[in-house]
Scaffold this motif. Sequence first.
Motif, PDB file in Angstrom:
ATOM      1  N   HIS A 129      -4.955 -30.570  10.870  1.00  0.00           N
ATOM      2  CA  HIS A 129      -5.862 -30.750   9.725  1.00  0.00           C
ATOM      3  C   HIS A 129      -7.155 -31.438  10.161  1.00  0.00           C
TER       4      HIS A 129
ATOM      5  N   ARG B 121      -3.378 -34.993   1.129  1.00  0.00           N
ATOM      6  CA  ARG B 121      -4.216 -35.899   1.915  1.00  0.00           C
ATOM      7  C   ARG B 121      -5.274 -36.629   1.093  1.00  0.00           C
TER       8      ARG B 121
ATOM      9  N   GLY C 263      -3.785 -33.833  15.220  1.00  0.00           N
ATOM     10  CA  GLY C 263      -3.201 -33.018  14.166  1.00  0.00           C
ATOM     11  C   GLY C 263      -4.132 -31.877  13.796  1.00  0.00           C
TER      12      GLY C 263
ATOM     13  N   MET D 244       0.566 -34.235  11.015  1.00  0.00           N
ATOM     14  CA  MET D 244       0.783 -33.345   9.881  1.00  0.00           C
ATOM     15  C   MET D 244       1.786 -33.902   8.883  1.00  0.00           C
ATOM     16  N   ASP D 245       2.800 -34.644   9.382  1.00  0.00           N
ATOM     17  CA  ASP D 245       3.864 -35.113   8.497  1.00  0.00           C
ATOM     18  C   ASP D 245       3.623 -36.541   8.003  1.00  0.00           C
TER      19      ASP D 245
END
Length: 391
Positions: free
Chosen positions: A45, A144, A43, A227-228
């Motif tokens: 992030h 997050r 991902g 991400m989700d």
Amino acid sequence: MSGTRNMLAAPIAVFSSLRLTVLLLGLCMILIFWATLLQVQMGIHEVQLRYFRAWIAWFDVVPGEKSFPIPFPGGMLLGALLLLNLLAAHIRRFKLRWEKAGMILVHTGIVLMLLGELFTALLSEESQMRLDEGQTSNHSASPREIELAVISRDMDGIETVNAIPFSRLADGSDFAFDGFDLRVLRFFRNSEIQDARLADGSFDPMRADKGMGATLAVREKPRETAMDLRDLSSAFVEIRLADGTPLGRWLLSNALAGVERFDAGGKTWKMSIRQKRFYHPFSIRLLDFTHERYLGTQIPKNFSSRIRLLNPGEGEDRETLIYMNHPLRYGGLTFYQAGFDNDDSTSILQVVRNPAWTMPYVSCAMVGIGLVWIFSQHLIKAIRRRRRSEP
């Protein structure tokens, strides 16, 4: 003075080397290529955090159960060295002349761009504000990061929030409050929760004896990187009164809705694990959310939120529209239309605080003006040469 100049001459010569520039740019390309491949499984992030915004990036060259991480210069280190390289080159080679004005502008723009990314990495904050139609909120939440919130309410109904950040949550950590102590017995950064009657031996043997989690079992899970998806953090916490009397053991988790309540020190307290909150000195009410699709398809054409901005401290009460590529900038924050939920009745706004957000625009403008200056100088020289060569 000349002694200091001589001392600096050697490091300036090293850092201004063109070979160092080529080497650093090559390492940047390797880092970008490698991290881009890892982005598929980790991902964006996590890749940003581990590789582009780290001084040292660790790449596992033996993927699987066994690991063998090797160090590699991270994005922060490469950016800092490129910045030093550029500044040293200016100190050593460039002189302030009109002919060099374009090159100075280009390089100054690149320096600003590098500094802008550094300040963005260090100072920016991102969160989300979820609003149902008709709902008003004065806070946004990190998608997050989590926190353990312990909230007291006084006689006037005013709530005081004590937020313990994720970085301080660990097995055995203690926190003292007015009239009681809170101890974290077990902390799970990411977890799975299940009915205790159905839990097998892979679940932690600890159980809560108070609250909504008294019938649940927990086990550790690997971190979520997509991400989700988000981590479901959980903790078993114990409350002891000031005289040492145990009140009980609770299971807290951001997977559980609601808060746990208990009495201590003459007050009623609430506690929960939740997404980290950012409170703002103003409120936003969602008046209407619109989701338009292209005719005959489910492809989004446009989605927008009509909101009312309420700031009693500034005497502000006005409506505005937030839609794709048209954010609201207010109070040092930028609100972007990020998504929707619950059959188009919930709007999700991305809230960004970035004090350095103008630096990329300024740096791009400087690089653009510098390139136009350089090209125009060459064009003028070519025209003059051509005129001189004409009979």
